[in-house]
Structures are given as C-alpha cells and as structure tokens.
Scaffold this active site. Sequence first.
Site, PDB file in Angstrom:
ATOM      1  N   TYR A   4       0.846  -1.193   0.000  1.00 30.63           N
ATOM      2  CA  TYR A   4       0.000   0.000   0.000  1.00 30.63           C
ATOM      3  C   TYR A   4       0.882   1.244   0.000  1.00 30.63           C
ATOM      4  CZ  TYR A   4      -4.223   2.636   0.666  1.00 30.63           C
ATOM      5  OH  TYR A   4      -5.277   3.488   0.475  1.00 30.63           O
TER       6      TYR A   4
ATOM      7  N   TYR B 255      -4.915   5.403  -8.155  1.00 31.90           N
ATOM      8  CA  TYR B 255      -5.188   5.473  -6.719  1.00 31.90           C
ATOM      9  C   TYR B 255      -6.516   4.798  -6.415  1.00 31.90           C
ATOM     10  CZ  TYR B 255      -6.113   7.302  -2.060  1.00 31.90           C
ATOM     11  OH  TYR B 255      -6.418   7.415  -0.724  1.00 31.90           O
TER      12      TYR B 255
END
Lengths: 139, 389
Positions: B291, B341
């Site tokens: 992440y 994103y």
Amino acid sequence: MTDATAQKPLPPITRLTKPFWDGCREGELRIQFCNICDRPWFPPADNCPRCLMDDWEWRTVSGHGTVWSWIQMHQRYFPGWEPDEYPITIALIQLEEGPYIYSNLVNIPAEEIRCDLAVEVTFHKATDAVTLPFFQPRR
Amino acid sequence: MTNPEQLRALQDKTAIVGVGTTEFAAIYRDLDPERSAYDLGRIAFREALADSGLKKSDIDGVIVSRLPHYGRMCEVLGIRYPRFVNVLPGEGRQSGIALQYAALAVANGMADAVACIYGNNGRSTGARYGGEDRGASTQAMFEAPFGMTSPGAVTSLMFRRHQYRYDTPVEALGQLAISNRRNAALNPNAVMQQPIEMDDYLNSRYIAEPLRLFDYCLINDGGVCFIVTSAERARDLPNPPVLIHATAQAADITPVYVADDFWYEPMSRIADDLFATSDAQREDLAFAQLYDNFTPTMLFTLEGMGFCEQGEGGDWITPERIGLRGELPLNTGGGHTSESYMQGWALHVEAVRQLRGDCGERQVADAQYGLYACAAPLATGHILKRDGA
C-alpha cells in the site's frame, strides 16, 4: 481555490472541550486526568481511556514538551492562510505528561528545528473566543 | 493472541476468480462531475463477472466500499436477493478487509460467491484529501486550527521522525517512486507512464515537506471489482484460481493517527501470522504489492514485516532489489503513485494477474506466491497463491 474572505479554521467549542479553550484564554494548558488512575489523556474524551471511569478533572499541565516530529506544509489546503504565510510549520508535540498534541512552532527558524527539541507552550489570541496554544523553544 | 491453527483453517479454502477494473488512463483526462462512483463500480463488476466465468445469478454476496450505499449498487446491478451484503468505509485500509470478509463468508457457508466492488469518482468531484470541514471532530478542533490536515501530512511527520532516528535518505523514497513509475510504463492501463529519474524526484515540489509530489498517490477516478468463491468451485472456472492462502489483520489505533513505531507492531504481528500459517516464507514471494498512499508507507511495511531490520529500509531499498527482476519486485503495476489510486483495490487485481501470469511485459518470473500488505492504523496482509503451487 483562492477565497479573499476565507478565515483560518477555528475550533468548534463543545461542552466537552470548553475547559481546554477556557484554559488557553487564561494562559494555562489544561488536559484531562483520571481521578482514579491518575493518568492524563488528550484529545478530550468522555471517560478515562484506561480505566473507563467518568471521574476525571481538567488539570493545568507544565506546558513543556518535545517535538516528536514536524513538517512544513506547502500545499494550500486552507485558504485562510495567505500564500505568503506558507509553508506552515506544524509539529506533533509530546507533552511532558505523555499525551501528544498538534500545534505550530513559533519563534524559531525552520533550519534550527529538530526532533526531540525541548519546547514550551506560548499562547496566541486568534479571536475573542479562541486562544491557540503554540509552542516555542524552551527558554 | 493469534492461534495459528485457527488462522490456518482459512488456508486455500477460497479463491479470487474474477477481477475487473475501469480504464484508468483513459478517464484520467476526461473529467466528468456527473460520473458517479456507482457508474465506475458497475463497469468493474461487469468486467470481473465476465473474467470469472460465473453468471450474475451466481453472485450471492456483495461488499462495497467508497460506494455510498450497497442498496444502490445492487439495484444498478440487478442483484435483488443476495444473502451477504455490507458497505465498508471508503478508506484504503478497507480493501484488504473486503477480501477478508468475502473469504470468511464463503469459507463459512454464508455466501457462495461474493463480489467486492469499489468506485472512486474523487478526481471528477474535486477530492483534495486535505482541508475538509469535519464538523466537531478532533480534526476540526485540534488539527485544522494549526493548519494540520491530510493523510500525507501525518505520513510526512512519521517519515521525518524515521529520518531523525535512522538517517534514512530521501533518495530511498525516490527509488520507490521511480520503481513504481518504471513498472507503470509497462502497464497500458497506468495513468502515469512517463519515466522519472532521481533528479525529477528531488526537483518535484514539496506538498508536506519532507514529502514531495512524487511521494504522493494520484487522485484519479476508477472502479475495481474482485469476485471470491470457494477453491473447489474455482477449479471449474476458466482462469487459474488464485487462492487466499493466508490473511491477517492488526491495528494500532492512536488518537493522532501517527504511530510512534512507524506501525512496526501491527506489521510485525501480521508478518508473524502470515508466515506462521503459510507454506511460503519471505524468500518464496514472487512480488509484494505494498500500500503506497505515500512512499514512506512502503518503507514502514518492509521494515515492519521483517524484509529488513527496522531502520535499515533506507539502505535495503535499491533498484536491483525491488525491480521486476529483483529479489522482491514491488508494486509491479505501478502502484498508487503511478498506476491508479484505487486505495489498495487495484493492488489486489495486480496480484491476481501476476499469479495468473497475465502481466505481459511486466510479468515477474515464477509467480506462485505473492504478498499484499497495507500499513495503516488498521493494517492487513495476505499471501495469495496460484493454485497448484
């Protein structure tokens, strides 16, 4: 995003947080302490996060702490600060009593700031209702 | 404490059988204020369903995130009688949790096939990820009055502290950003494919100093869906099943979001749980999808999960090690800073495609096991496995 009338954000003052802001206006940094286990906490909460008891009080603390870390905010997320006020120097302060508090560092050039710097609270009147606790190098 | 035997009960019981995304690059330059999250979610669902080989009537579980309501999504998709449904908040840390809930539901008989659906119209609707009015929240009362706002700013505070404690060079972050971009250049669906070099990184403007533009995730619109069913059923479907081999969660909830140990505690607990319940160890992982809302999050994850000692990430991160031919290729599709994103959701899709061997020029060698991990106040990790590995 430029808004000529934009103001710097002011804290909404609630029943729970009013004693904190009253303290700032009176030149004292106050945080909650548990009367059972004697532990402090911040930000404000309705019970002691450790023992869950409601028996707590606001106590004035030293106003001393250290810079856990700090940044310079360049992005103009808040139009209430004029472009020439950026970057804003923001620090996460660890109070001598333990809890952490976000604030601005003042009275120090950026190149002299470092983590673990000893600092003390200094109060800045924003409006009649709100005085903000800033931090500066400890004298 | 974790009981590894209990956690191991989930091993290889469920599989991701379908993945779908919207076109990230194409719509990046096509802002549409009326584009809804549901519109993005439904496109991703349609793709994932077609990819899975399942029929719509096979889907009896729906978990949505960042979509405001499950009801509208199910209505749009014409899924009237699902038996396992919920909505998770639109936070990136929830993508791994969506997969966990789906796996738990399928493994325990509460659903046969769960579609996890995400839609993000943030770019079109002007999301800034900072400066929002949060009512009478802690953020509004004790952060905004000092100009403090945005997840990037808290990550920057943590990185500054990490620099102070360990002399971590900013160039380590630069290597992560450059590597992501290099991988994205091999991903036709990536939003940002123009290569960057260290000078570009160091010359990019500060957002919350010490973090720069190239440390930041993109803000773009998109939708992602993955479909989970039992491993047994997966073997009758067209794609090679990607098994949920091990998965774990850990949290560190502090009042200031910041973790004073850079999330070492939750990430090391996740690593302990994963490697205690997996047939694979660190050296068996063909890649890691980490992440990367901001590049330091990858650094903290690598240290917390024991790929290097705490404080040594700055030296450990080298192009040779993290590149597609390295010992641990990272964010092979370009990650949040270059591909899209999608708050962890597209990282899951990339993991599945790598394990299927579908990644073309950016395919890593011998992809049998792969890691997804997200360091955050609510942290997750999974080891996914190609069936038969």
